[in-house]
Design a protein around this motif. Sequence first.
Motif, mmCIF file in Angstrom:
data_model
loop_
_atom_site.group_PDB
_atom_site.id
_atom_site.type_symbol
_atom_site.label_atom_id
_atom_site.label_comp_id
_atom_site.label_asym_id
_atom_site.label_seq_id
_atom_site.Cartn_x
_atom_site.Cartn_y
_atom_site.Cartn_z
ATOM 1 N N VAL A 145 -36.080 19.686 -7.438
ATOM 2 C CA VAL A 145 -36.416 18.193 -7.376
ATOM 3 C C VAL A 145 -36.533 17.591 -5.982
ATOM 4 N N GLY A 146 -36.202 18.407 -5.003
ATOM 5 C CA GLY A 146 -36.315 17.902 -3.454
ATOM 6 C C GLY A 146 -35.287 17.247 -3.106
ATOM 7 N N THR A 147 -34.930 17.237 -1.807
ATOM 8 C CA THR A 147 -33.532 16.515 -1.064
ATOM 9 C C THR A 147 -33.836 14.892 -1.433
ATOM 10 N N ALA A 148 -34.792 14.496 -1.668
ATOM 11 C CA ALA A 148 -34.794 12.998 -1.940
ATOM 12 C C ALA A 148 -34.143 12.504 -3.033
ATOM 13 N N TYR A 149 -34.338 13.509 -4.275
ATOM 14 C CA TYR A 149 -33.671 13.060 -5.518
ATOM 15 C C TYR A 149 -32.448 13.900 -5.789
ATOM 16 N N LEU A 150 -31.584 14.715 -4.651
ATOM 17 C CA LEU A 150 -30.918 15.412 -5.058
ATOM 18 C C LEU A 150 -29.588 14.923 -5.461
ATOM 19 N N SER A 151 -29.228 13.555 -4.825
ATOM 20 C CA SER A 151 -28.070 12.986 -5.222
ATOM 21 C C SER A 151 -28.082 12.504 -6.855
ATOM 22 N N SER A 152 -28.964 11.939 -6.873
ATOM 23 C CA SER A 152 -29.212 11.464 -8.519
ATOM 24 C C SER A 152 -29.547 12.600 -9.480
ATOM 25 N N ALA A 153 -30.095 13.579 -9.008
ATOM 26 C CA ALA A 153 -30.132 15.077 -9.976
ATOM 27 C C ALA A 153 -28.803 15.560 -9.871
ATOM 28 N N LEU A 154 -27.939 15.928 -9.128
ATOM 29 C CA LEU A 154 -26.641 16.275 -9.361
ATOM 30 C C LEU A 154 -25.876 15.437 -10.350
ATOM 31 N N TYR A 180 -22.805 31.490 -8.805
ATOM 32 C CA TYR A 180 -23.610 30.505 -9.570
ATOM 33 C C TYR A 180 -23.394 29.189 -9.146
ATOM 34 N N VAL A 181 -22.022 28.945 -8.864
ATOM 35 C CA VAL A 181 -21.568 27.321 -8.403
ATOM 36 C C VAL A 181 -22.389 27.187 -7.263
ATOM 37 N N ALA A 182 -22.370 27.951 -6.387
ATOM 38 C CA ALA A 182 -22.844 27.856 -5.131
ATOM 39 C C ALA A 182 -24.455 27.582 -5.100
ATOM 40 N N LEU A 183 -24.995 28.213 -6.275
ATOM 41 C CA LEU A 183 -26.587 28.046 -6.201
ATOM 42 C C LEU A 183 -26.782 26.854 -7.127
ATOM 43 N N ILE A 184 -25.979 26.455 -7.781
ATOM 44 C CA ILE A 184 -26.411 25.164 -8.415
ATOM 45 C C ILE A 184 -27.093 23.946 -7.878
ATOM 46 N N PRO A 185 -26.536 23.297 -6.848
ATOM 47 C CA PRO A 185 -27.296 22.368 -5.829
ATOM 48 C C PRO A 185 -28.423 22.977 -5.180
ATOM 49 N N VAL A 186 -28.281 24.303 -4.835
ATOM 50 C CA VAL A 186 -29.416 24.728 -4.273
ATOM 51 C C VAL A 186 -30.707 24.865 -5.145
ATOM 52 N N VAL A 187 -30.592 25.584 -6.184
ATOM 53 C CA VAL A 187 -31.668 25.548 -7.071
ATOM 54 C C VAL A 187 -32.218 24.109 -7.763
ATOM 55 N N THR A 188 -31.140 23.172 -7.822
ATOM 56 C CA THR A 188 -31.720 21.782 -8.176
ATOM 57 C C THR A 188 -32.252 21.231 -6.909
ATOM 58 N N SER A 189 -32.047 21.507 -5.702
ATOM 59 C CA SER A 189 -32.766 20.792 -4.545
ATOM 60 C C SER A 189 -34.119 21.619 -4.669
ATOM 61 N N PHE A 224 -28.503 19.991 6.101
ATOM 62 C CA PHE A 224 -28.900 21.371 6.082
ATOM 63 C C PHE A 224 -30.431 21.717 5.180
ATOM 64 N N GLN A 225 -31.190 22.460 6.017
ATOM 65 C CA GLN A 225 -32.506 22.649 5.358
ATOM 66 C C GLN A 225 -32.575 24.346 5.388
ATOM 67 N N GLU A 226 -32.833 24.889 6.658
ATOM 68 C CA GLU A 226 -32.793 26.265 6.555
ATOM 69 C C GLU A 226 -31.520 27.193 5.992
ATOM 70 N N ARG A 227 -30.435 26.415 6.352
ATOM 71 C CA ARG A 227 -29.186 27.158 5.938
ATOM 72 C C ARG A 227 -28.539 26.552 4.865
ATOM 73 N N LYS A 228 -29.109 26.042 3.955
ATOM 74 C CA LYS A 228 -28.721 25.104 2.878
ATOM 75 C C LYS A 228 -27.926 25.953 2.082
ATOM 76 N N ALA A 229 -28.314 27.143 1.482
ATOM 77 C CA ALA A 229 -27.436 27.922 0.468
ATOM 78 C C ALA A 229 -26.074 28.377 1.251
ATOM 79 N N LEU A 230 -26.218 28.797 2.469
ATOM 80 C CA LEU A 230 -25.111 29.127 3.226
ATOM 81 C C LEU A 230 -24.102 27.825 3.404
ATOM 82 N N ARG A 239 -34.133 32.417 -5.654
ATOM 83 C CA ARG A 239 -32.889 31.952 -5.726
ATOM 84 C C ARG A 239 -32.499 31.700 -7.505
ATOM 85 N N LEU A 240 -33.575 31.355 -8.043
ATOM 86 C CA LEU A 240 -33.403 31.034 -9.575
ATOM 87 C C LEU A 240 -32.901 32.115 -10.204
#
Length: 460
Positions: free
Chosen positions: A384-393, A372-381, A139-145, A331-332
Motif C-alpha cells: 500500500v505504500g508508506t503514505a497509507y501504512l498507519s491506516s492499513a495496519l 512472519y510478525v516482522a514481515l507483516i508491516p513490511v509486506v503491507t508497506s 526507515f526506507q532502505e533498512r525498513k525490514a531490519l 519478501r511476500l
Amino acid sequence: MAVAKQRSGGASPPDGGWGWVIVACCFMVTVCTRAVTRCISIFFVEFQVQFGADYAATAWIHSLVDCTTMLCAPVGSLVGNRWSCRVAVMLGGVLSSCGLLLSSFSTSLVMLYFTIGILTGLGFALCYTPAIALVGCYFQERKALAYGIALSGSGIGTFVLAPVAQLLIELYSWRGALLILSAFVANLCVCGALLRPIRVKKEVEEEEANECSDEKQPCDDSSQDEELSKEIKDNLLLGRLASCLKKRWCFLSCKEYDFLLLPGFLGLAISFLFLASGCSLPFVYLVSYALSAGISHQHAAFLMSILGVIDILGNITFGWLTDRRCLKPYRLFCYIFSVAMEGLCCLFTPLLRSFPLLVPFAILYGYFDGAYVALIPVVTSDLVGTAYLSSALGAIYFLHAIPYLVSPPIGGWLVDITGSYTATFFLSGCALLTSAVVLSTVTWIRCCHQQAKTPPLQSV
C-alpha cells in the motif's frame, strides 16, 4: 503533529539517527503490549482455582484483550493521524496500566473480562499501531531490519516476563503479580513521550489543489476585501477557514482508505483472517498442554521463554535477510513460507509429550512466528505504500479481532469436550496452512494476470 502531517514535506527517511530511538520505543511498546498479552495465559490456572472456572471461561480473558487490541486498532490509527503518536501512546499507557491495576482487585471473571479484556486491550490498541507506523516513516532502505528489531520486543518480553510472572505469582499471588505488571506497563507513557514526529517528503501540492478545486472564488480576494468593512472581512475569513478545514478533514478521511481498492489487499485481508484464527492458540495453550503432559510448572513456563527468545532471532534475522538485494523482491514469499512452517509445527504438537520433545517445537514455532510478525508491516508497506501504512495496519489488525476473540474459547471448548489438546492444535495448524495457501493462490493469480497483460516480445 499527526502522522499524516509528518509525511508532508520535509526530508527523506533518515534510516538512522533518531530513528533508532523510535525503534527502541517501539520495541518497548511491543514488550508492554504483545508480551504482556501472551503472559496472561500463565495466570489461567490461578484464575481457574480462584473462581472455579473451566478452560473456556478463562480463555475469554485472553480472547477479549487480543480482540479489543485488534478491534480498536483503527482507533489508534485515527488518534495517531489526527493528533500525534505521542498522544495515542501516552493515552494508551494510562488506560492499560489502569486496567491491570483494577484487575488486581477483581472478585469475579466478569470483572477480569472488563479490566484486562476491554480496558487494557483498548490501551494496547492506542499504543500498538501508531508506534509501528512511525518506524516506517523513519526507515526506507533498512525498513525490514528496523521492524525486525522493533517487533522483537514481543519475543524478548515473553522470554523475560514468562518466568518473572510465574515467580511473582508464587511470591505475591496473582493479585500482586498483576499489580506489578500494571506499574511496568505504565512505562508506555515514557515511550510515547519520545516518539518525535518526522516530516517525510510527500507531494502535497496535489492535495492542496484538490482541497481548493471546488472553490469558485480564489483564496486571495484582497482586492475585493478592501471594499468591505473589517467585520465582514473577519466573517469571510472565518467562513473560508472553516470550509478549508472541513474539506481537508473529508479529503484526508477519504484518501486514508484508498488502499482498500487495491487488488492485492483483499487477498491479504482474507489470509490474515485465517492467520489470526490459528496463531494465538499455541501461546494460549502451550503451558496448559505441557502441564497436562506431566511437565513441571517451571519447565512449562520455560517453554514460553524459549519460544520468546527464538522469536527474537526470527524477528531480527528475517528482517536482516529480507533487506538483502537477493531477497527483497521476495519478501511476500518469505512471509508465506514462515506462516506455512508454523502450521506444520502445530500439526505435529500432539505427538510431543515430554519437555525434550516440546523444546524443538518451541524453537521452530518461535522462530517462524518472529519471522512472519516482522514481515507483516513490511509486506503491507510494500503493497500500500508508506503514505497509507498507519491506516492499513489499523485495518489489518482490525481483521484479527474476531478470530482472536473466538479462537481461544473454541480451543478451550475442544479441550473440554475431547479431554485433550489434539483438536486445538490441529485447528491452529489447519488455519495457518489455509492462510498460506490463500495468499499463495492470490499471489499466483496476480502474477499470471500481470504476465497476460505484458505484451510478448516480437521476434526480429
